[in-house]
Structure formats: structure tokens, C-alpha cells
Write an enzyme that holds these catalytic residues in place. Structure first.
Site, mmCIF file in Angstrom:
data_model
loop_
_atom_site.group_PDB
_atom_site.id
_atom_site.type_symbol
_atom_site.label_atom_id
_atom_site.label_comp_id
_atom_site.label_asym_id
_atom_site.label_seq_id
_atom_site.Cartn_x
_atom_site.Cartn_y
_atom_site.Cartn_z
ATOM 1 N N ARG A 121 -1.875 -46.722 -4.202
ATOM 2 C CA ARG A 121 -1.405 -46.227 -2.890
ATOM 3 C C ARG A 121 -0.394 -45.096 -2.996
ATOM 4 N NH1 ARG A 121 -1.582 -51.696 -1.926
ATOM 5 N NH2 ARG A 121 -3.436 -52.290 -0.759
ATOM 6 N N LYS A 227 4.352 -18.902 1.915
ATOM 7 C CA LYS A 227 3.544 -20.097 2.175
ATOM 8 C C LYS A 227 4.447 -21.263 2.585
ATOM 9 C CE LYS A 227 -0.351 -22.927 1.158
ATOM 10 N NZ LYS A 227 -1.534 -23.261 0.369
ATOM 11 N N GLU A 237 -1.701 -28.173 9.495
ATOM 12 C CA GLU A 237 -2.652 -27.216 10.034
ATOM 13 C C GLU A 237 -3.032 -27.479 11.486
ATOM 14 O OE1 GLU A 237 -5.419 -25.935 7.156
ATOM 15 O OE2 GLU A 237 -6.409 -24.569 8.533
ATOM 16 N N ASN A 245 -5.943 -18.435 6.649
ATOM 17 C CA ASN A 245 -7.394 -18.275 6.545
ATOM 18 C C ASN A 245 -7.827 -16.818 6.666
ATOM 19 O OD1 ASN A 245 -7.849 -21.006 6.279
ATOM 20 N ND2 ASN A 245 -7.924 -21.321 8.486
ATOM 21 N N HIS A 248 -10.811 -15.455 4.989
ATOM 22 C CA HIS A 248 -11.533 -16.618 4.477
ATOM 23 C C HIS A 248 -12.737 -17.008 5.327
ATOM 24 C CE1 HIS A 248 -8.192 -16.979 1.763
ATOM 25 N NE2 HIS A 248 -8.663 -18.083 1.231
ATOM 26 N N HIS A 265 -14.239 -17.310 -5.520
ATOM 27 C CA HIS A 265 -13.539 -17.427 -4.247
ATOM 28 C C HIS A 265 -12.718 -16.171 -3.890
ATOM 29 C CE1 HIS A 265 -11.381 -19.310 -0.953
ATOM 30 N NE2 HIS A 265 -10.244 -18.939 -1.525
HETATM 31 N N1 LIG Z 1 -4.932 -27.255 -2.198
HETATM 32 C C1 LIG Z 1 -4.958 -26.069 -1.654
HETATM 33 O O1 LIG Z 1 -4.194 -25.743 -0.746
HETATM 34 C C2 LIG Z 1 -5.916 -25.055 -2.196
HETATM 35 C C3 LIG Z 1 -5.803 -23.711 -1.829
HETATM 36 C C4 LIG Z 1 -6.674 -22.800 -2.392
HETATM 37 C C5 LIG Z 1 -7.634 -23.213 -3.307
HETATM 38 N N2 LIG Z 1 -7.725 -24.529 -3.638
HETATM 39 C C6 LIG Z 1 -8.727 -24.996 -4.616
HETATM 40 O O2 LIG Z 1 -8.421 -24.408 -5.865
HETATM 41 C C7 LIG Z 1 -9.612 -24.352 -6.648
HETATM 42 C C8 LIG Z 1 -9.687 -23.022 -7.334
HETATM 43 O O3 LIG Z 1 -8.583 -22.884 -8.191
HETATM 44 P P1 LIG Z 1 -8.555 -21.803 -9.363
HETATM 45 O O4 LIG Z 1 -8.955 -20.503 -8.828
HETATM 46 O O5 LIG Z 1 -7.252 -21.951 -10.026
HETATM 47 O O6 LIG Z 1 -9.775 -22.235 -10.295
HETATM 48 P P2 LIG Z 1 -9.866 -23.213 -11.553
HETATM 49 O O7 LIG Z 1 -8.944 -24.332 -11.446
HETATM 50 O O8 LIG Z 1 -11.310 -23.502 -11.712
HETATM 51 O O9 LIG Z 1 -9.380 -22.267 -12.767
HETATM 52 C C9 LIG Z 1 -10.136 -21.132 -13.091
HETATM 53 C C10 LIG Z 1 -10.499 -21.119 -14.592
HETATM 54 O O10 LIG Z 1 -9.351 -20.743 -15.349
HETATM 55 C C11 LIG Z 1 -9.111 -21.694 -16.389
HETATM 56 N N3 LIG Z 1 -7.676 -21.665 -16.631
HETATM 57 C C12 LIG Z 1 -6.698 -22.232 -15.886
HETATM 58 N N4 LIG Z 1 -5.492 -21.847 -16.330
HETATM 59 C C13 LIG Z 1 -5.707 -21.025 -17.391
HETATM 60 C C14 LIG Z 1 -4.856 -20.294 -18.247
HETATM 61 N N5 LIG Z 1 -3.541 -20.267 -18.078
HETATM 62 N N6 LIG Z 1 -5.412 -19.579 -19.256
HETATM 63 C C15 LIG Z 1 -6.769 -19.549 -19.407
HETATM 64 N N7 LIG Z 1 -7.624 -20.193 -18.595
HETATM 65 C C16 LIG Z 1 -7.098 -20.916 -17.595
HETATM 66 C C17 LIG Z 1 -9.665 -22.969 -15.829
HETATM 67 O O11 LIG Z 1 -9.928 -23.901 -16.835
HETATM 68 C C18 LIG Z 1 -10.926 -22.462 -15.130
HETATM 69 O O12 LIG Z 1 -11.956 -22.275 -16.057
HETATM 70 C C19 LIG Z 1 -10.753 -24.639 -5.706
HETATM 71 O O13 LIG Z 1 -11.230 -25.935 -5.949
HETATM 72 C C20 LIG Z 1 -10.123 -24.575 -4.326
HETATM 73 O O14 LIG Z 1 -10.746 -25.435 -3.399
HETATM 74 C C21 LIG Z 1 -6.889 -25.446 -3.098
HETATM 75 ZN ZN LIG Z 2 -8.326 -18.864 -0.722
#
Ligand SMILES: NC(=O)c1ccc[n+]([C@@H]2O[C@H](COP(=O)([O-])OP(=O)(O)OC[C@H]3O[C@@H](n4cnc5c(N)ncnc54)[C@H](O)[C@@H]3O)[C@@H](O)[C@H]2O)c1
Ligand SMILES: [Zn+2]
Length: 359
Positions: A121, A227, A237, A245, A248, A265
Site C-alpha cells: 500500500r 513544472k 490535472e 500538453n 502533445h 516521443h
Molecule cells: N510520469 C510523467 O509525468 C511522465 C512524463 C513524460 C513521460 N513519461 C514517460 O517516460 C517514458 C519515456 O522516458 P524516456 O524518454 O526517459 O525513455 P526511456 O526511459 O526509455 O530511456 C531512453 C533510453 O535511454 C536509456 N538510458 C537512460 N539513461 C541513460 C543514460 N544516462 N545513458 C545511456 N542510456 C540511458 C534507457 O535505457 C533507454 O534505452 C515514457 O514511458 C513516458 O510515458 C512520464
Molecule cells: Zn512529453
């Protein structure tokens, strides 16, 4: 290190931003009152680079860390992976006094955060974001969750971390494509919420592309401040948070239509921002010069600016499925000049036609 405090009714916490912070994670966790076992959730890409420093620092501060790896990729942000994390947490004997450290990009942060929100939890968690996107966006604001076969991020919880530690040195190893994708979110904050940040980005394109750590520290801190300001006013939200957004609405549609393959993305968001600027100009909210500035900055950092060729019908269908679709119209974020915004209602058909006719 620069510290930004997020003050929410339920809970306040700090975001630390700076170079070489990973080695201080143990002390930082201690300072916020954490104790016991720490499960470091990460993936096989990030673990060889940074898990050693993190576990070493945790050990030094008196914690007993265990490392839990989940496979790398959005396709693993699933219930199945989450269950495997629960299994490992139970096997390792974590109890309610333990905590989770999310070490990685947004995928790890979202999934590990949701595991923390739900395991027994809810146990505390610490975000250690290692991608630019995670440092400026996903680690701030408390949205955690996983994907469902029927859509992205459909299962989740608002759950705030105890601490966020953004070590800008980790960005050195990030792939060029993911680094640039993160810059799209940075540009977003400037384009609709901070004209000064936007001008700084325009003036420092070279430094951005070279990943100058001092510049990055300053830029990431500013994005987190923005942010934080948004989230403090609208944690769940209901209104203002929708400004994030920007770029987006169409971005998500392009991302979906590309099958999440051709466009990551941030690239889709970059295209969505240029489209948003053009629509804003057509509606009289910004000038041709503003559209040019946004388009130029997007292009200079190496992000795509042209909408992919898609059928208008497909775009309408995709937009109509948008989570923010309210009774047939979409609340769309327009630029009011640079650094300010205005919400405008469009139907999916209006958006799709404006977008496809612009070619
Ligand atoms: N919670 C929120 O408010 C919010 C907001 C925006 C996006 N998201 C989510 O975030 C995700 C995308 O995140 P992302 O763009 O970080 O992608 P990701 O987590 O897939 O990372 C991108 C790639 O970089 C690699 N990586 C990470 N750190 C590294 C480093 N320091 N050196 C080398 N490689 C590294 C990862 O292993 C991966 O292959 C999506 O699932 C999206 O839905 C969430
Ligand atoms: Zn985004």
C-alpha cells in the site's frame, strides 16, 4: 547543487540538480529520513553505467541495497514487468520501512514509482532520473504508472517521491536521439511558459548540443521550477497542468500513427509544437515571426519539424481517441506569442484538416 522544492498540500520534497550527485545519493536519502533496505530498480543499459556508484553510496550511508533490473524499453512498461518487480521486492524481504530508488529514464521512473505506490500500500521512493526527458519532465510531478495493451499510461497513480536527484553528468552517456528528444520538452517549457528560457535556448544552441553541464544544470533547474509551479497549482490535472500538453495533442497522434517506431516521443512533440505554433498564428494568437522562432529552434537542435504524411481520416480517428477529448472537442494549447499560452477548443477534424492542408 541547485535545489528546487516542490510544495504540495500532501507532501513536499526537494529536487537536487547538479554534476556528480550520484555518489551522494546515500547521504541524501539519509537526510530525508529514509532507512532500511533500498531496492534500486534500473535496467541493463543503465545498471552497468551507474548502479555501482549508487549502491556503493547507499551502502556507505548504512543502507542495504538490492538491484532489480527490468528489461529496457517502453514495451516492458507493463503489468507483467511490474509483477516481476513485486516478486523481487518480496524475495528480497522489503518491508514498509524500505524504499525504492528508480535509477533510469522515464520508463524505469514510471514503473518503479508505481511499484512504490502500490507495494504494501505504498513505500517511499526516490527518483534518480538519467535521461533529459526524465530530469525535466517525468520525475517531477508525481505521475507514475504502466501501459495497458489498450493504451499508454492507462494504469497508474499520483504518488510523490521523497526526493529527486538529477545528476546532469549521467546525460553524457545518453544516445544522441534520446538526448535531442529530451530537448523537445525543454523547448516546450520555453515556448508556452517562459520567454526568457526560450531566448536562452536560442542563444545557447551550441552549448546545448555539446551537452555543456553547467548550461544543462541551469536549463534543467529552470524546467523543474516551471513544472513545479504548474504542479503545485494543479497536482491532479484539473486545469492548468494541461498546458504541459503543448505540442502533445498532435504529437501523440503522430507517435501512434508511426507505430512508435519512426518517431520517438520527443520527435513527435517537436513536430506537434511546430504545428501548434502554426495553428496559433492562424487563430491570431502569435505572429509569423514567433512561428519562425519555434520552427528554427526545433530544427537547430536537430529535431524534425515537418508533419509526417498521414491520411486525414487516420489523424481524425487518432485525435478522437485522445484522453483529453471532451465531448467532441479537444482542449488545445496554443502559443500566445512566445512564453505564454491560451487554450483553444478544436474538433479533431479541424485539427487534422489544418494540419494536413498545411502541406
Ligand atoms: N510520469 C510523467 O509525468 C511522465 C512524463 C513524460 C513521460 N513519461 C514517460 O517516460 C517514458 C519515456 O522516458 P524516456 O524518454 O526517459 O525513455 P526511456 O526511459 O526509455 O530511456 C531512453 C533510453 O535511454 C536509456 N538510458 C537512460 N539513461 C541513460 C543514460 N544516462 N545513458 C545511456 N542510456 C540511458 C534507457 O535505457 C533507454 O534505452 C515514457 O514511458 C513516458 O510515458 C512520464
Ligand atoms: Zn512529453
Amino acid at each position: 547543487m541547485k535545489t528546487i522544492t516542490i510544495q504540495l498540500d500532501s507532501h513536499s520534497y526537494d529536487i537536487g540538480i547538479g554534476e556528480g550527485l550520484l555518489s551522494g545519493i546515500g547521504a541524501a536519502c539519509k537526510a530525508v529520513g529514509l532507512a532500511g533496505a533500498a531496492a534500486v530498480v534500473t535496467n541493463p543499459t543503465v545498471a552497468p553505467l551507474y548502479a555501482g556508484v549508487v549502491t556503493g553510496s547507499l551502502q556507505q550511508a548504512g543502507f542495504t541495497p538490492v538491484v532489480i533490473e527490468i528489461p529496457d524499453g517502453e514495451e516492458f512498461k507493463t503489468g507483467e514487468t511490474l509483477n516481476s518487480v513485486y516478486d523481487r521486492l518480496l524475495e528480497a524481504g522489503l518491508d514498509r520501512r524500505s524504499f525504492i530508488v528508480a535509477l533510469g529514464g522515464g520508463v524505469v521512473g514510471d514503473l518503479a514509482g508505481f511499484a512504490a505506490a502500490t507495494f504494501l500500500r505504498g513505500i517511499p521512493f526516490v527518483q534518480v532520473p538519467t535521461t533529459l526527458l526524465a530530469q525535466v519532465d517525468s520525475s517531477v510531478g508525481g505521475k507514475t504508472g504502466i501501459d495497458h495493451p489498450l493504451g499508454k499510461n492507462l494504469i497508474g497513480a499520483f504518488y510523490q517521491p521523497h526526493l529527486v536527484l538529477s545528476d546532469v553528468s549521467t546525460l553524457k552517456t545518453l544516445s544522441e536521439r534520446h538526448y535531442r528528444a529530451g530537448l523537445a520538452e525543454v523547448i516546450k517549457y520555453g515556448a508556452v511558459l517562459d520567454a526568457e528560457l526560450f531566448a536562452l535556448l536560442e542563444a545557447k544552441v551550441d552549448g546545448l548540443l555539446k551537452r555543456d553541464p553547467q548550461l544543462l544544470g541551469r536549463v534543467i533547474a529552470r524546467c523543474c521550477e516551471i513544472k513545479a509551479w504548474v504542479v503545485e497549482q494543479d497536482e491532479r490535472e484539473g486545469g492548468l497542468r494541461a498546458v504541459l500538453n503543448y505540442g502533445h495533442t498532435l504529437g501523440h497522434a503522430f507517435e501512434t500513427l508511426s507505430g512508435y517506431r519512426d518517431l520517438v516521443h520527443g520527435e513527435a512533440v517537436a513536430i506537434g509544437m511546430v504545428q501548434a505554433a502554426q495553428l496559433s498564428q492562424r487563430e491570431g494568437y502569435c505572429s509569423v515571426g514567433d512561428v519562425e522562432r519555434i520552427t528554427t529552434l526545433v530544427q537547430q537542435v536537430g529535431l524534425p519539424s515537418d508533419a509526417p504524411v498521414v491520411a486525414t481520416e487516420d489523424l481524425i480517428t487518432s485525435l478522437a481517441k485522445d484522453k483529453k477529448n471532451r465531448s467532441g472537442t479537444l482542449q488545445y494549447v496554443c502559443n500566445r506569442g512566445i512564453g505564454s499560452y491560451v487554450f483553444h477548443q478544436f474538433t479533431p477534424a479541424q485539427l487534422a484538416e489544418a494540419c494536413c492542408s498545411g502541406r
